[in-house]
Design a protein around this motif. Structure first.
Motif, PDB file in Angstrom:
ATOM      1  N   THR A 329      -2.062  10.784  -2.632  1.00 12.08           N
ATOM      2  CA  THR A 329      -1.780  11.063  -4.046  1.00 12.08           C
ATOM      3  C   THR A 329      -2.463  10.100  -4.999  1.00 12.08           C
ATOM      4  O   THR A 329      -2.432  10.307  -6.204  1.00 12.08           O
ATOM      5  CB  THR A 329      -0.263  10.977  -4.311  1.00 12.08           C
ATOM      6  N   CYS A 330      -3.062   9.045  -4.473  1.00 13.47           N
ATOM      7  CA  CYS A 330      -3.664   7.985  -5.297  1.00 13.47           C
ATOM      8  C   CYS A 330      -2.619   7.408  -6.257  1.00 13.47           C
ATOM      9  O   CYS A 330      -2.918   7.091  -7.407  1.00 13.47           O
ATOM     10  CB  CYS A 330      -4.888   8.500  -6.063  1.00 13.47           C
ATOM     11  N   ALA A 331      -1.378   7.318  -5.815  1.00 15.83           N
ATOM     12  CA  ALA A 331      -0.310   6.733  -6.635  1.00 15.83           C
ATOM     13  C   ALA A 331       0.218   5.485  -5.919  1.00 15.83           C
ATOM     14  O   ALA A 331       0.042   5.351  -4.709  1.00 15.83           O
ATOM     15  CB  ALA A 331       0.816   7.757  -6.802  1.00 15.83           C
ATOM     16  N   PRO A 332       0.846   4.560  -6.667  1.00 20.14           N
ATOM     17  CA  PRO A 332       1.382   3.344  -6.018  1.00 20.14           C
ATOM     18  C   PRO A 332       2.649   3.670  -5.236  1.00 20.14           C
ATOM     19  O   PRO A 332       3.758   3.285  -5.612  1.00 20.14           O
ATOM     20  CB  PRO A 332       1.653   2.406  -7.190  1.00 20.14           C
TER      21      PRO A 332
END
Lengths: 484, 241
Positions: A329-332
């Protein structure tokens, strides 16, 4: 290339949207203002908002100016690291992460109660507050780890609806004044006096949390010199307008003398007034929107905490694992899940210990977080002053000297009053444990962070050099040596 | 049984004969998934491919990275007698020369990873010509409209899986030195979020070894990896509220 990239840059309106969604006005009005009237028993709430807005506006002069000179604006702890040194920055980071985390967790108390009330209204079934709280927790956990656009879209819709409903309810109150004429007593400065003043200022301050968001996006702003400052001042202005009108409209509709008693008797006062003036359906609409608004606030603060933990993980001040992005998701995602874990554990603990979700979670934990955040902004104000004392960087005397000095003095005054009157805020005796414990805890976190910063300086100099650089932390050792 | 045995050597030959370059390996690593390695989400995948293209220019000495007065890192083209030998490198170096002056690395990464450029399709088309990918067109229905969509699939899945296996094998063999381009790829994997896939079931010693090798990379490549990590983390946090 520059022209192509400029298309994706953030303008004032988008930055304003970011910060307003972080502030979630309906939660503050329907959740916070009624509580403030109940606790303080006086009508000076609008003045508390005006006072805090004026102080934050003065603070924002130096704060937004500093954002122009620090390439990685990051968050407030980055400013503290640059202004007061890296160890102080770590102390500020720990206070910030814990305060935002506590504020986010506290919202589950209100969420649970609102959700249970709605379920009962629609189905007749009586459920524990923990059921809707855990459902909201699951939703926030999933959204927090998803692609970011979804969050922005959800929050944008909720923001538009909640501002509209606050406007409708406020106008309705003003059109139905008690006694038949508008009262301006709540707007008198004399209304903000007595031992409740510090408590009111602390709660008013919490309502503005989110005003600092535009500086985080400084590097993506269309014109970093102007856009960030405009968005910050616009945020303070718009929030002040909403809060002052909405909080003034309640004593107008109930009566200045009656507002404290009415708020104590009915936590849903805002919706009760709307229901009696506009029709019973508006009560339900208000409750429903408060539930979605608190959910949005929960999501917003969840992402703020995740961003803090992610930045600290990138800097390796906290475990590096927190600084990883999810490839899917390319999220932290790990930082996000860490905050979800903390929130889930608190909800379960509250259920097991049978603690009250409104008093012990929403009020006590939320206001304690407010003390931490006031301390953080005060430290940031001192850092801004120290930064410009060393490098005036071509800024005017007002921007680099006078405004930061005034902001330091005013915020220190607010912090002092908030701590001194904290027992009023919690509704306990002055000698009770909690009002004394919270400031000690905030001080302990700051001191522990400073000590950890000093340990890093001695044992891990590369990590130490990255403090305050956020996502640029990996570059800090290279920048120390420099390329040709 | 005997037929499958005869196929395996030919597939292995495909892997060993396949042309390798940094940008191809990055496409395999970021855009082709398997049960142990997820596909990297946008924009991290495009940022990784952009970084690999710039790294190829650095390695071939067609460009370098310089630091300006503010500490920012700029991509500067270099005068060399021979231009890059392929169309991808040539197109990029032409763009770098066309700018009025050296531009920040971060801006180059963001620009090359933007939707306008569609760097993945450009590189994938290149890989189709090199015989590494197949181009498939199919019709999809999106928002009540039918449209043609192009997807690229590896001709040989073993070739696509090879870079991750190679990197993980380097981490196992503690005695052998790691090739410089693979050291860069390890840093790239970490920056785009493939750290877990890279280091799964590998010892702490392997990770330390990778870190040591990354510290020994030429400074320009370290800066590029640092800027890539920075840009990915900015993308991860900047659009959430």
């Amino acid at each position: 290339m520059a022209a192509s990239l400029a298309k994706g840059r953030l303008g004032t309106s988008r930055l304003l949207h970011f910060s307003l969604t972080a502030a979630t006005p309906l939660t503050v009005i329907a959740g916070g203002v009624v509580v403030m009237y109940a606790i303080a028993g006086q009508s000076g709430i609008p003045i508390a908002y005006i006072t805090i807005a004026a102080i934050l506006a003065v603070f924002a002069v130096g704060y937004t100016a500093m954002a122009r000179h620090i390439t990685n604006a990051g968050a407030m702890y980055a400013f503290v690291a640059r202004g007061l040194g890296r160890p102080a920055g770590v102390g500020a980071a720990w206070v910030a992460a814990c305060s935002y985390s506590a504020l986010q967790v506290s919202l589950y108390g209100l969420l649970g109660l609102q959700g249970a009330a709605l379920i009962e209204r629609f189905t007749g079934a009586v459920v524990s507050w923990s059921v809707p709280a855990l459902a909201a927790w699951a939703l926030i956990t999933v959204l927090g780890t998803r692609a970011v656009d979804l969050n922005a879209a959800v929050l944008a819709v909720l923001l538009a609806v909640e501002i509209a409903v606050v406007a409708v309810f406020s106008v309705s109150n003003l059109l139905h004044p008690a006694g038949g004429s508008l009262s301006f007593g709540a707007l008198s400065p004399a209304a903000l006096t007595g031992p409740g003043a510090g408590a009111l200022l602390a709660l008013a301050f919490v309502g503005f949390v989110g005003f600092e968001a535009p500086t985080v996006y400084a590097e993506e702003a269309r014109d970093p010199r102007r856009t960030v400052a405009r968005a910050t001042f616009a945020t303070i202005g718009v929030l002040t307008l909403i809060y002052v009108i909405a909080s003034w409209s309640m004593p107008v509709a109930v009566g200045d003398d009656q507002i404290g008693q009415a708020a104590s008797a009915d936590p849903d006062l805002m919706f009760t007034l709307a229901g009696s003036q506009l029709g019973a359906a508006w009560f339900t609409i208000g409750q429903l929107l408060l539930f979605t608004s608190v959910t949005a606030a929960g999501l917003s603060f969840h992402n703020t905490v995740a961003r803090y933990l992610f930045a600290l993980g990138r800097e390796r001040v906290l475990p590096a694992r927190l600084g990883r992005t999810s490839p899917r998701t390319c999220a932290p995602a790990i930082a996000s899940l860490a905050q979800s874990g903390i929130a889930g554990a608190v909800i379960v603990l509250w259920v097991l210990l049978d603690l009250d979700p409104l008093v012990d979670l929403f009020y006590s934990v939320g206001t304690s977080a407010g003390i931490g955040l006031i301390a953080l902004v005060t430290a940031c104000a001192v850092a801004v002053l120290a930064f410009f004392w060393r490098h005036r960087s071509g800024e005017s005397a007002w921007t680099a000297r006078i405004a930061p000095l005034l902001a330091c003095a005013a915020l220190a005054w607010v912090l002092y009053l908030s701590v001194a009157h904290f027992h009023t805020l919690l509704g306990v005796d002055q000698d009770a444990l909690l009002p004394r414990l919270v400031p000690i805890l905030v001080g302990f976190l700051a001191a522990a962070g400073i000590v950890w910063g000093l340990v890093l300086r001695r044992l891990l100099p590369e990590t130490y050099h990255g403090i305050g650089h956020g996502s640029k932390a990996a570059l800090a050792p290279i920048q120390e040596t420099g390329l040709r | 049984m005997s037929s499958s045995n005869s196929i395996i050597p030919s597939r292995i030959a495909l892997v060993s004969d396949a042309p390798t370059r940094l940008v191809y390996d990055t496409v395999w690593l970021t855009t082709v998934g398997n049960p142990w390695k997820p596909v990297v989400a946008p924009p991290a995948d495009s940022l990784g491919i952009a970084a690999a293209l710039i790294a190829e220019l650095l390695q071939s000495a067609h460009a370098t990275i310089v630091t300006d007065r503010t500490g920012d890192h700029l991509l500067m083209p270099l005068q060399v007698p021979t231009p890059p030998t392929d169309s991808l490198g040539l197109a990029l170096i032409d763009q770098v020369w066309a700018e009025p002056g050296p531009q920040p690395i971060r801006q180059w990464l963001q620009y090359l990873a933007s939707d306008d450029i569609d760097i993945y399709s450009r590189v994938a088309e290149h890989m189709v010509i090199a015989g590494l990918m197949r181009r498939h067109e199919h019709t999809v229905r999106k928002r009540l409209r039918q449209r043609n969509e192009v997807i690229y699939r590896p001709v040989e899945s073993l070739v696509a899986d090879a870079p991750m296996h190679r990197l993980r094998r380097w981490l196992e063999q503690l005695e052998e030195p790691i090739a410089a381009s693979d050291t860069f790829l390890m840093g790239l994997c970490e920056a785009v979020g493939l750290e877990t896939a890279l280091y799964r079931h590998r010892s702490d010693a392997a990770r330390e070894r990778a870190e040591q090798h990354q510290r020994a990379l030429p400074e320009a490549q370290r800066v590029l990896l640092g800027r890539l990590a920075e840009t990915v983390s900015t993308a991860a946090t900047s659009t959430i509220i």
